[in-house]
Design a protein around this motif. Sequence first.
Motif, PDB file in Angstrom:
ATOM      1  N   ALA A 164       0.818  -1.219   0.000  1.00  0.00           N
ATOM      2  CA  ALA A 164       0.000   0.000   0.000  1.00  0.00           C
ATOM      3  C   ALA A 164       0.846   1.260   0.000  1.00  0.00           C
ATOM      4  O   ALA A 164       0.377   2.324  -0.401  1.00  0.00           O
ATOM      5  CB  ALA A 164      -0.925   0.006   1.219  1.00  0.00           C
ATOM      6  N   CYS A 165       2.108   1.145   0.437  1.00  0.00           N
ATOM      7  CA  CYS A 165       2.936   2.338   0.553  1.00  0.00           C
ATOM      8  C   CYS A 165       4.392   2.007   0.282  1.00  0.00           C
ATOM      9  O   CYS A 165       4.886   0.963   0.702  1.00  0.00           O
ATOM     10  CB  CYS A 165       2.791   2.942   1.955  1.00  0.00           C
ATOM     11  SG  CYS A 165       3.920   4.313   2.250  1.00  0.00           S
ATOM     12  N   TYR A 166       5.083   2.918  -0.412  1.00  0.00           N
ATOM     13  CA  TYR A 166       6.493   2.740  -0.761  1.00  0.00           C
ATOM     14  C   TYR A 166       7.261   4.030  -0.471  1.00  0.00           C
ATOM     15  O   TYR A 166       6.763   5.141  -0.663  1.00  0.00           O
ATOM     16  CB  TYR A 166       6.661   2.412  -2.251  1.00  0.00           C
ATOM     17  CG  TYR A 166       6.085   1.089  -2.672  1.00  0.00           C
ATOM     18  CD1 TYR A 166       6.890  -0.040  -2.803  1.00  0.00           C
ATOM     19  CD2 TYR A 166       4.737   0.962  -2.946  1.00  0.00           C
ATOM     20  CE1 TYR A 166       6.365  -1.261  -3.194  1.00  0.00           C
ATOM     21  CE2 TYR A 166       4.191  -0.259  -3.344  1.00  0.00           C
ATOM     22  CZ  TYR A 166       5.017  -1.357  -3.466  1.00  0.00           C
ATOM     23  OH  TYR A 166       4.492  -2.568  -3.854  1.00  0.00           O
ATOM     24  N   ILE A 220       4.965   7.108  -2.091  1.00  0.00           N
ATOM     25  CA  ILE A 220       3.794   6.912  -2.937  1.00  0.00           C
ATOM     26  C   ILE A 220       2.929   5.876  -2.247  1.00  0.00           C
ATOM     27  O   ILE A 220       3.408   4.797  -1.897  1.00  0.00           O
ATOM     28  CB  ILE A 220       4.187   6.455  -4.353  1.00  0.00           C
ATOM     29  CG1 ILE A 220       4.981   7.565  -5.069  1.00  0.00           C
ATOM     30  CG2 ILE A 220       2.949   6.082  -5.176  1.00  0.00           C
ATOM     31  CD1 ILE A 220       5.415   7.207  -6.479  1.00  0.00           C
ATOM     32  N   TRP A 221       1.638   6.217  -2.045  1.00  0.00           N
ATOM     33  CA  TRP A 221       0.770   5.332  -1.269  1.00  0.00           C
ATOM     34  C   TRP A 221      -0.656   5.380  -1.797  1.00  0.00           C
ATOM     35  O   TRP A 221      -1.041   6.278  -2.551  1.00  0.00           O
ATOM     36  CB  TRP A 221       0.805   5.712   0.213  1.00  0.00           C
ATOM     37  CG  TRP A 221       0.322   7.110   0.528  1.00  0.00           C
ATOM     38  CD1 TRP A 221       1.028   8.272   0.399  1.00  0.00           C
ATOM     39  CD2 TRP A 221      -0.975   7.486   1.004  1.00  0.00           C
ATOM     40  NE1 TRP A 221       0.266   9.342   0.775  1.00  0.00           N
ATOM     41  CE2 TRP A 221      -0.974   8.894   1.157  1.00  0.00           C
ATOM     42  CE3 TRP A 221      -2.129   6.780   1.339  1.00  0.00           C
ATOM     43  CZ2 TRP A 221      -2.080   9.609   1.625  1.00  0.00           C
ATOM     44  CZ3 TRP A 221      -3.244   7.486   1.805  1.00  0.00           C
ATOM     45  CH2 TRP A 221      -3.212   8.871   1.943  1.00  0.00           C
ATOM     46  N   HIS A 247      -5.183   7.346   6.022  1.00  0.00           N
ATOM     47  CA  HIS A 247      -4.428   8.453   6.576  1.00  0.00           C
ATOM     48  C   HIS A 247      -3.055   8.628   5.947  1.00  0.00           C
ATOM     49  O   HIS A 247      -2.428   9.667   6.135  1.00  0.00           O
ATOM     50  CB  HIS A 247      -4.286   8.280   8.093  1.00  0.00           C
ATOM     51  CG  HIS A 247      -5.592   8.290   8.811  1.00  0.00           C
ATOM     52  ND1 HIS A 247      -6.321   7.141   9.025  1.00  0.00           N
ATOM     53  CD2 HIS A 247      -6.316   9.306   9.344  1.00  0.00           C
ATOM     54  CE1 HIS A 247      -7.437   7.451   9.681  1.00  0.00           C
ATOM     55  NE2 HIS A 247      -7.455   8.746   9.879  1.00  0.00           N
ATOM     56  N   GLY A 248      -2.543   7.618   5.237  1.00  0.00           N
ATOM     57  CA  GLY A 248      -1.235   7.774   4.617  1.00  0.00           C
ATOM     58  C   GLY A 248      -0.394   6.521   4.696  1.00  0.00           C
ATOM     59  O   GLY A 248      -0.899   5.406   4.753  1.00  0.00           O
ATOM     60  N   CYS A 249       0.917   6.738   4.723  1.00  0.00           N
ATOM     61  CA  CYS A 249       1.881   5.648   4.772  1.00  0.00           C
ATOM     62  C   CYS A 249       2.122   5.296   6.240  1.00  0.00           C
ATOM     63  O   CYS A 249       2.905   5.945   6.942  1.00  0.00           O
ATOM     64  CB  CYS A 249       3.180   6.088   4.102  1.00  0.00           C
ATOM     65  SG  CYS A 249       4.395   4.783   3.943  1.00  0.00           S
ATOM     66  N   VAL A 250       1.436   4.273   6.710  1.00  0.00           N
ATOM     67  CA  VAL A 250       1.347   4.005   8.134  1.00  0.00           C
ATOM     68  C   VAL A 250       2.611   3.340   8.669  1.00  0.00           C
ATOM     69  O   VAL A 250       3.096   2.359   8.112  1.00  0.00           O
ATOM     70  CB  VAL A 250       0.117   3.130   8.440  1.00  0.00           C
ATOM     71  CG1 VAL A 250       0.115   2.689   9.891  1.00  0.00           C
ATOM     72  CG2 VAL A 250      -1.158   3.898   8.123  1.00  0.00           C
TER      73      VAL A 250
END
Length: 556
Positions: A322-324, A380-381, A415-418
């Motif tokens: 989901a997030c990098y 990037i997420w 909410h973002g990159c957790v």
Amino acid sequence: MLVVLLIASMFCQGLTAVSYGDNFITAFPENMGFFYPWFPWNSLKVTALHNDTTFTVFYQNTQKNLQILQSGQTMDVLFPKSAVVHQLGSSAASVRVTSDKNITVVSLSRMETSVQTNVVQPTVNLGTDYMIPLLDYAGYLESFDLPRLVSTTMRYSSFKLLIINAVDSQNTITVVKQTSTDVQEETFNIDSYQLVQLQTNGSVLRVRSSKEVAVILTHPCVETADCKCNMVVNQILPTKFQGRSFIVPPIFNVAETRLLVVSENSSSLFHDGNQLEADSSGLLPFSNLETSQLVKASDRVSLRLVSPGLVVELIPDTMFFACYLLQFYLQNGRAVVIAETDSKEDVHTHTGLLSASWTAIAGTNYSSTEVTIQDRIAIIWHPTSKIAVYMLEYMYSEVVFGGPAIPINEKPDLHGCVLVPGAFAVGRDPLNWTKSFEYCMNNGNQFACPVSKAVLKDMADNLTTEDGTGWIGLRRSLLTTEWYWQEEYEPSVSYVHWDDGQPLGLLKGLCASMSLDPKKEFKWQSARCCDKKKPVCYKRPACLNPSQNWVLNTVP
């Protein structure tokens, strides 16, 4: 019980392989650059995921304690020329990094314009069984019609393997080699945190060890255009991270590419319904990389995209995240993003929504895009589904280094990159809706807002069993009578989970509650806001926000 359709059910067999941790080991392979002496720049880029992070760098007989004060900040740790692994055989030139909190580590080597970056895997991702890519250097040159500039000496006419002992005890290594007549095994020992460099010219098939090792495929100078050369580095992942379905990303400004497959069971690759046939070097021709394309395997494999001077490990679809985190050597690096077509417009960067032109990928429910990232460190997420991200850089209009971005979090979050997951909790005392809202806010939380099936499932999995009902952050507008969320990220209501006959009419309920009984499937009901129910609160997660404030340090 609550039945929830997983947003990305195709990933249910994926492995959790985040690239952060608190223990890393690597080494700096030789980089020949332009065939003449030039002082090399070898460094580790250490990024803290939490404030006040202390980490220690071990090299040779020295250790250095360093601290990063800010979450998302990167420290560039520069190493001496002696850190480069030149010779074959055993060596004590490994580099270790340990930390009191989670960090990411990226290795950088530069010799003039020969640049190579490599995401260093934490030791939790290392293993004891590795399949080795059969890259024969002579066949490599022939496949790409490259000049034989350095093939006259053994030192520069083959690929190398760096095998690094990742544990503080002796490690037994078995190397399986293909000879002209049969398969042979060679066994030897490596002491604590030591390494050995072996020559391989398409001969090493496999590396097994009694304890965890890191394995790096490298070449000091692979020829590219105009008599230039570029180092190749590929940290090989253990066999447990192989997959069967890959989306091959476009590689910018590369005219010729090949696919390199590694499989234990002689797996076949299929593209557009046709089986790909390897040439004599074992590389599979694969052109037309203007758009991303789907490649499937008949069995679990690892797959690499190879072009002159560049080897890119491909991400199987079971390992989308989901997030990098992206780290570039220069500004204006390039990224390839692969996302589900239905939600591609929801991809975010650290600066906001990603502005991009997307292209659908045939045979999949995915689309891809190529974008320029202006900052040297970025994220990037995606808030609701999993994606794949590659980072590539180029000099003089040629791609010269890059690979998969650094996976941080597998689970999507609005909410973002957790970094630290959010948490749900039910208040002890029944209150009216307004007092419940104040209770959540005063305790560092907010009202729970199950804005999607995924969020509702997360609540169901984490809430303790309760009787009765509790308030959630959903109510009607007095002006429009429409339902809206208190969550500012998702004010509109696109998903509902009302109980039968709900919601009631406007005069019978302006606020929403949720059953706290799993047997009632956590269904929602409308209720009068003055009724007293327990507040259902949510503590927001801690998210990664990259800092452009880099710090330089040196070892020793």
